[in-house]
Motif scaffolding. Structure first.
Motif, PDB file in Angstrom:
ATOM      1  N   SER A 271      50.080  35.450  55.049  1.00 35.18           N
ATOM      2  CA  SER A 271      48.688  35.866  54.917  1.00 35.18           C
ATOM      3  C   SER A 271      48.398  36.158  53.454  1.00 35.18           C
ATOM      4  O   SER A 271      49.199  36.784  52.752  1.00 35.18           O
ATOM      5  N   ALA A 272      47.240  35.711  53.018  1.00 35.74           N
ATOM      6  CA  ALA A 272      46.853  35.980  51.635  1.00 35.74           C
ATOM      7  C   ALA A 272      46.389  37.423  51.449  1.00 35.74           C
ATOM      8  O   ALA A 272      46.235  37.880  50.313  1.00 35.74           O
ATOM      9  N   THR A 273      46.165  38.123  52.561  1.00 34.54           N
ATOM     10  CA  THR A 273      45.719  39.519  52.492  1.00 34.54           C
ATOM     11  C   THR A 273      46.932  40.443  52.526  1.00 34.54           C
ATOM     12  O   THR A 273      47.733  40.394  53.467  1.00 34.54           O
ATOM     13  N   ALA A 274      47.059  41.250  51.498  1.00 39.10           N
ATOM     14  CA  ALA A 274      48.206  42.169  51.439  1.00 39.10           C
ATOM     15  C   ALA A 274      48.089  43.193  52.560  1.00 39.10           C
ATOM     16  O   ALA A 274      47.007  43.754  52.799  1.00 39.10           O
ATOM     17  N   PRO A 275      49.178  43.467  53.270  1.00 35.21           N
ATOM     18  CA  PRO A 275      49.121  44.428  54.372  1.00 35.21           C
ATOM     19  C   PRO A 275      49.032  45.871  53.854  1.00 35.21           C
ATOM     20  O   PRO A 275      49.540  46.190  52.777  1.00 35.21           O
ATOM     21  N   THR A 276      48.360  46.707  54.617  1.00 32.40           N
ATOM     22  CA  THR A 276      48.348  48.154  54.361  1.00 32.40           C
ATOM     23  C   THR A 276      49.278  48.803  55.379  1.00 32.40           C
ATOM     24  O   THR A 276      49.036  48.723  56.582  1.00 32.40           O
ATOM     25  N   PRO A 277      50.359  49.398  54.923  1.00 31.70           N
ATOM     26  CA  PRO A 277      51.353  49.921  55.872  1.00 31.70           C
ATOM     27  C   PRO A 277      50.770  51.032  56.742  1.00 31.70           C
ATOM     28  O   PRO A 277      49.901  51.799  56.333  1.00 31.70           O
ATOM     29  N   SER A 278      51.290  51.121  57.938  1.00 28.98           N
ATOM     30  CA  SER A 278      50.978  52.244  58.828  1.00 28.98           C
ATOM     31  C   SER A 278      51.943  53.386  58.538  1.00 28.98           C
ATOM     32  O   SER A 278      53.146  53.172  58.343  1.00 28.98           O
ATOM     33  N   THR A 279      51.405  54.597  58.496  1.00 26.87           N
ATOM     34  CA  THR A 279      52.253  55.773  58.246  1.00 26.87           C
ATOM     35  C   THR A 279      52.365  56.650  59.485  1.00 26.87           C
ATOM     36  O   THR A 279      52.746  57.811  59.405  1.00 26.87           O
ATOM     37  N   VAL A 280      52.041  56.087  60.646  1.00 25.79           N
ATOM     38  CA  VAL A 280      52.043  56.885  61.876  1.00 25.79           C
ATOM     39  C   VAL A 280      53.458  57.302  62.265  1.00 25.79           C
ATOM     40  O   VAL A 280      53.707  58.455  62.630  1.00 25.79           O
ATOM     41  N   SER A 281      54.401  56.369  62.185  1.00 27.22           N
ATOM     42  CA  SER A 281      55.759  56.635  62.657  1.00 27.22           C
ATOM     43  C   SER A 281      56.740  56.585  61.490  1.00 27.22           C
ATOM     44  O   SER A 281      56.561  55.829  60.529  1.00 27.22           O
ATOM     45  N   THR A 282      57.797  57.409  61.610  1.00 29.64           N
ATOM     46  CA  THR A 282      58.834  57.408  60.582  1.00 29.64           C
ATOM     47  C   THR A 282      59.703  56.165  60.711  1.00 29.64           C
ATOM     48  O   THR A 282      59.726  55.501  61.752  1.00 29.64           O
ATOM     49  N   GLY A 283      60.425  55.863  59.660  1.00 30.86           N
ATOM     50  CA  GLY A 283      61.332  54.730  59.670  1.00 30.86           C
ATOM     51  C   GLY A 283      61.018  53.775  58.537  1.00 30.86           C
ATOM     52  O   GLY A 283      60.234  54.073  57.626  1.00 30.86           O
ATOM     53  N   THR A 284      61.635  52.610  58.598  1.00 27.58           N
ATOM     54  CA  THR A 284      61.482  51.611  57.546  1.00 27.58           C
ATOM     55  C   THR A 284      60.901  50.330  58.130  1.00 27.58           C
ATOM     56  O   THR A 284      61.413  49.818  59.133  1.00 27.58           O
ATOM     57  N   THR A 285      59.839  49.841  57.540  1.00 28.37           N
ATOM     58  CA  THR A 285      59.247  48.550  57.902  1.00 28.37           C
ATOM     59  C   THR A 285      59.362  47.635  56.692  1.00 28.37           C
ATOM     60  O   THR A 285      59.019  48.033  55.570  1.00 28.37           O
ATOM     61  N   THR A 286      59.867  46.443  56.936  1.00 29.34           N
ATOM     62  CA  THR A 286      60.109  45.517  55.829  1.00 29.34           C
ATOM     63  C   THR A 286      59.026  44.437  55.798  1.00 29.34           C
ATOM     64  O   THR A 286      58.697  43.838  56.830  1.00 29.34           O
ATOM     65  N   TYR A 287      58.487  44.226  54.623  1.00 29.19           N
ATOM     66  CA  TYR A 287      57.514  43.164  54.383  1.00 29.19           C
ATOM     67  C   TYR A 287      58.105  42.194  53.357  1.00 29.19           C
ATOM     68  O   TYR A 287      59.003  42.559  52.572  1.00 29.19           O
ATOM     69  N   TYR A 288      57.572  40.966  53.356  1.00 27.54           N
ATOM     70  CA  TYR A 288      58.034  39.944  52.415  1.00 27.54           C
ATOM     71  C   TYR A 288      56.810  39.301  51.779  1.00 27.54           C
ATOM     72  O   TYR A 288      55.756  39.155  52.416  1.00 27.54           O
ATOM     73  N   VAL A 289      56.964  38.891  50.518  1.00 25.11           N
ATOM     74  CA  VAL A 289      55.856  38.271  49.807  1.00 25.11           C
ATOM     75  C   VAL A 289      56.396  37.134  48.936  1.00 25.11           C
ATOM     76  O   VAL A 289      57.466  37.235  48.335  1.00 25.11           O
ATOM     77  N   SER A 290      55.655  36.037  48.932  1.00 20.48           N
ATOM     78  CA  SER A 290      56.008  34.893  48.079  1.00 20.48           C
ATOM     79  C   SER A 290      54.821  34.574  47.180  1.00 20.48           C
ATOM     80  O   SER A 290      53.704  35.060  47.394  1.00 20.48           O
ATOM     81  N   GLN A 291      55.078  33.757  46.175  1.00 22.50           N
ATOM     82  CA  GLN A 291      53.987  33.235  45.352  1.00 22.50           C
ATOM     83  C   GLN A 291      54.082  31.712  45.356  1.00 22.50           C
ATOM     84  O   GLN A 291      55.159  31.137  45.533  1.00 22.50           O
ATOM     85  N   THR A 292      52.958  31.085  45.207  1.00 21.84           N
ATOM     86  CA  THR A 292      52.918  29.622  45.232  1.00 21.84           C
ATOM     87  C   THR A 292      52.383  29.117  43.901  1.00 21.84           C
ATOM     88  O   THR A 292      51.236  29.407  43.516  1.00 21.84           O
ATOM     89  N   VAL A 293      53.265  28.394  43.199  1.00 22.84           N
ATOM     90  CA  VAL A 293      52.881  27.700  41.959  1.00 22.84           C
ATOM     91  C   VAL A 293      53.405  26.281  42.104  1.00 22.84           C
ATOM     92  O   VAL A 293      54.562  25.992  41.798  1.00 22.84           O
ATOM     93  N   GLY A 294      52.591  25.424  42.662  1.00 21.07           N
ATOM     94  CA  GLY A 294      53.048  24.090  43.020  1.00 21.07           C
ATOM     95  C   GLY A 294      53.643  24.093  44.404  1.00 21.07           C
ATOM     96  O   GLY A 294      53.254  23.338  45.282  1.00 21.07           O
ATOM     97  N   CYS A 295      54.627  24.938  44.620  1.00 21.67           N
ATOM     98  CA  CYS A 295      55.201  25.150  45.946  1.00 21.67           C
ATOM     99  C   CYS A 295      55.542  26.626  46.082  1.00 21.67           C
ATOM    100  O   CYS A 295      55.477  27.398  45.118  1.00 21.67           O
ATOM    101  N   GLU A 296      55.908  26.966  47.265  1.00 25.04           N
ATOM    102  CA  GLU A 296      56.079  28.388  47.572  1.00 25.04           C
ATOM    103  C   GLU A 296      57.446  28.879  47.100  1.00 25.04           C
ATOM    104  O   GLU A 296      58.468  28.199  47.268  1.00 25.04           O
ATOM    105  N   SER A 297      57.447  30.083  46.533  1.00 25.66           N
ATOM    106  CA  SER A 297      58.676  30.694  46.014  1.00 25.66           C
ATOM    107  C   SER A 297      59.478  31.330  47.157  1.00 25.66           C
ATOM    108  O   SER A 297      58.987  31.466  48.282  1.00 25.66           O
TER     109      SER A 297
END
Length: 642
Positions: A271-297
């Motif tokens: 998704s081109a829209t950056a996620p806004t994390p939820s702070t309701v529950s404790t713990g760790t949530t992992t997100y991933y992000v790439s960039q595309t310059v010709g092709c995706e990183s």
């Protein structure tokens, strides 16, 4: 090699599991297998097996799907098991008319009755690829048309293979369409695409192809891969973002171009829209992000950690939970429910003396607080902090309020200073504060009534208190007065006088202890004072002696009667007369009385006739002849009669 064949009458692709290469279905311990799972026309099928009865004949029967119209006779063969129960046959030849046929081989032991099966094919489609690094895994998508129609619907995929090894095979009916998609392959930062596809020796533009199968012809479709893009590096990110549970979060950020955000390390749709994390529950949530310059990183990983903190519940200790009057020593607090958090826990304590309007931090960092002595109502709370990844999250506990009520205001007892009272006497005390209660610390020494009247009982010192109690809080305060109760002197010892009248003044007296004097009273209990008894004349003189301590002023409980008794003295009355001869003149005598105290008085002589002389008693001396008596007497206040 994996082969796909349509079922009879349904044109459905049949997937044969890879392990069919090694064994079909076995009954008992017997097995039968072939050296390959797919054959080309002109190849012999090498058949082997184990677990058969040594020396028995094993029949080999072949079922064909679909059965070629030109195959009129069965292909049955036999093999004889050797001494180890193994069989072997290499006589079955795959012919041109077998193209697209699926075979089911059934082996049956003629003596043992054991049965084993094996599937193999003569496929007409082979899928291969070139240009990929050695060891690259690939799955090609395809879909098959039926009834002369172009394919539609979902794609199937071949088994995973590693070109150029293990090209995949399957079957499509003649004169039917087949669609191919050779997928884009990303290895590290390099993107490979099948820009062309070779079909029947002719290259066409890839990565997709629609092809109409000819009659009775096997075809190989090869995806020709080339490098189309070298991916840029992954975006620069803050690999760990930490929030407090329930805090307001902002959208994640990364430094890069044309960012795409994912929830998985691989796969998925970005998704081109950056996620806004939820702070309701404790713990760790992992997100991933790439960039595309010709092709995706490659994707950069961002861990969003939610740091939770639960304040816990604190309680009062058992020593003095309160309320207190004037002061309270509560002791150490208790922990009803322990605090918990995602990170390292720490504590601070705060107190308020204005009902929670303002709070000040105190120097205590433990989970419990040993409170000092309190002189006013004070509230306490504990703030628990969880620190994780440098982010501190805090929560406040419940509030403990220790009530300390002021003492009532009590005036001083009057009169002021130390106060004395004699045993058996009363002393009036007073206090200007209304509603108090009088009491004595030792009623054996002195009592006090509800009006403050103190009554001395025995010698000693006693504390007389006036206590005022606040009805709302139950707190009380006393004003105290020391009262000294003095012992009473012993009643005086009488020194009485008893003696006859002698004309001298005689007095009574009494003795008392040192430091005491005597007060004289006319009665045993009255208030009329007098002097010590004294007298001269005969009679009884009395007075009451009362001892008085010259220091304390206390008087003896009783008075002692002191008497002076003067009795009458003896007296002697002497009458002197002489006989006479009648001469017409009265003849009489004289009389005189004497006694103690200088008594010497003349007395009147009384005359009386002695029978037969008649002469009435008279103070006149007789004249006539006769016999007379002459007498005189004395009766006095201080002397006996004579």
């Amino acid at each position: 090699m994996k082969t796909f064949l349509p079922k009879s009458a349904f044109l459905t692709i049949v997937f044969f599991i890879a392990n069919l290469f090694f064994a079909g279905a076995a009954f008992g311990q017997a097995t039968v297998t072939t050296d390959k799972e797919d054959y080309a026309p002109g190849e012999y099928v090498i058949i082997s097996g184990t677990g058969w009865l040594p020396g028995e004949t094993v029949t080999l029967h072949f079922d064909e799907t679909p059965k070629p119209a030109t195959c009129l006779l069965p292909h049955d063969m036999t093999a004889v098991a050797d001494s180890n129960g193994a069989i072997f046959n290499n006589l079955f030849l795959i012919k041109d008319n077998h193209l697209g046929v699926s075979f089911l081989l059934t082996a049956t032991g003629q003596t043992s009755g054991l049965i084993a099966t094996r599937n193999f094919t003569d496929a007409n489609i082979t899928v291969a690829a070139t240009g990929l690094p050695t060891g690259t895994s690939l799955q090609v998508s395809y879909r098959l048309g039926t009834g002369g129609s172009v394919p539609s619907g979902s794609y199937l995929t071949t088994a995973t293979f590693t070109p150029p090894a293990s090209p995949q095979t399957f079957v499509q009916n003649n004169r039917e369409y087949i669609d191919f998609i050779f997928p884009t392959v990303v290895i590290g930062s390099t993107t490979y695409e099948s820009t062309t596809i070779t079909a029947d020796g002719t290259s066409v533009t890839g990565p997709t192809l629609r092809y109409l199968m000819p009659n009775a012809s096997a075809k190989t479709f090869t995806g020709n891969y080339v490098i189309t893009c070298t991916a840029p590096t992954a975006p620069v990110v803050n690999s760990t973002v930490t929030y407090c549970q329930g805090a307001s979060a902002i959208a994640l950020t990364a430094n890069g171009a044309n960012l795409l955000w994912y929830t998985n390390a691989t796969g998925g749709t970005g998704s081109a829209t950056a996620p806004t994390p939820s702070t309701v529950s404790t713990g760790t949530t992992t997100y991933y992000v790439s960039q595309t310059v010709g092709c995706e990183s490659p994707r950069a990983k961002i861990d969003v950690v939610i740091n939770g903190i639960t304040a816990g519940v604190i309680g009062k200790g058992a020593t003095q939970p309160g309320p207190g009057c004037d002061s309270l020593d509560p002791g150490i607090t208790s922990v009803t429910t322990a605090a918990s958090g995602s990170g390292t826990l720490s504590y601070i304590w705060q107190q308020s003396t204005d009902g929670g309007i303002s709070w000040t931090t105190i120097t205590e960092t433990s989970s419990q607080y040993n409170l000092p002595v309190l002189n006013m109502s004070t509230s306490f709370k504990r703030i628990a902090t969880s620190t994780l990844n440098g982010v501190s999250c805090s929560a406040e506990s419940n509030i403990l309020t220790f009530e300390v009520n002021p003492l009532p205001i009590v005036a001083s007892i009057l009169p002021g200073g130390s106060t004395n009272v004699c045993a058996g006497s009363a002393l009036q005390l007073s206090n200007a504060t209304p509603g108090g209660v009088w009491s004595s610390s030792n009623t054996g020494i002195a009592t006090v009534n509800s009006t403050g009247l103190v009554s001395g009982i025995v010698a000693g010192s006693v504390t007389i208190s006036y206590t005022v109690t606040d009805e709302a809080s139950g707190c009380f305060k006393s004003a105290n007065k020391t009262v000294n109760v003095y012992a009473l002197p012993t009643a005086p010892i009488a020194v009485n006088f008893t003696g006859p009248y002698d004309g001298v003044v005689h007095a009574g007296s009494a003795t008392v202890a040192a430091g005491e004097t005597i007060d004289w009273y006319t009665t045993a209990t009255g208030t009329t004072t007098t002097t010590a008894p004294a007298g001269t004349n005969a009679g009884t003189y009395s007075a009451y002696a009362e001892a008085k301590n010259t220091t304390t002023g206390c008087k003896s409980a009783t008075r002692t009667l002191v008497t002076v008794t003067i009795s009458k003295a003896a007296s002697a009355t002497v009458v002197t007369v002489s006989d006479a001869t009648y001469d017409g003149v009265s003849h009489g005598g004289t009389a005189n009385v004497t006694g103690a105290g200088g008594l010497n008085e003349a007395r009147t002589v009384m005359y009386a006739g002695v029978s037969p002389t008649v002469y009435a008693l008279s103070a006149t001396a007789p004249t006539a002849a006769g016999t007379y008596t002459a007498s005189a007497s004395y009766s006095g206040a201080n002397h006996l009669d004579s």
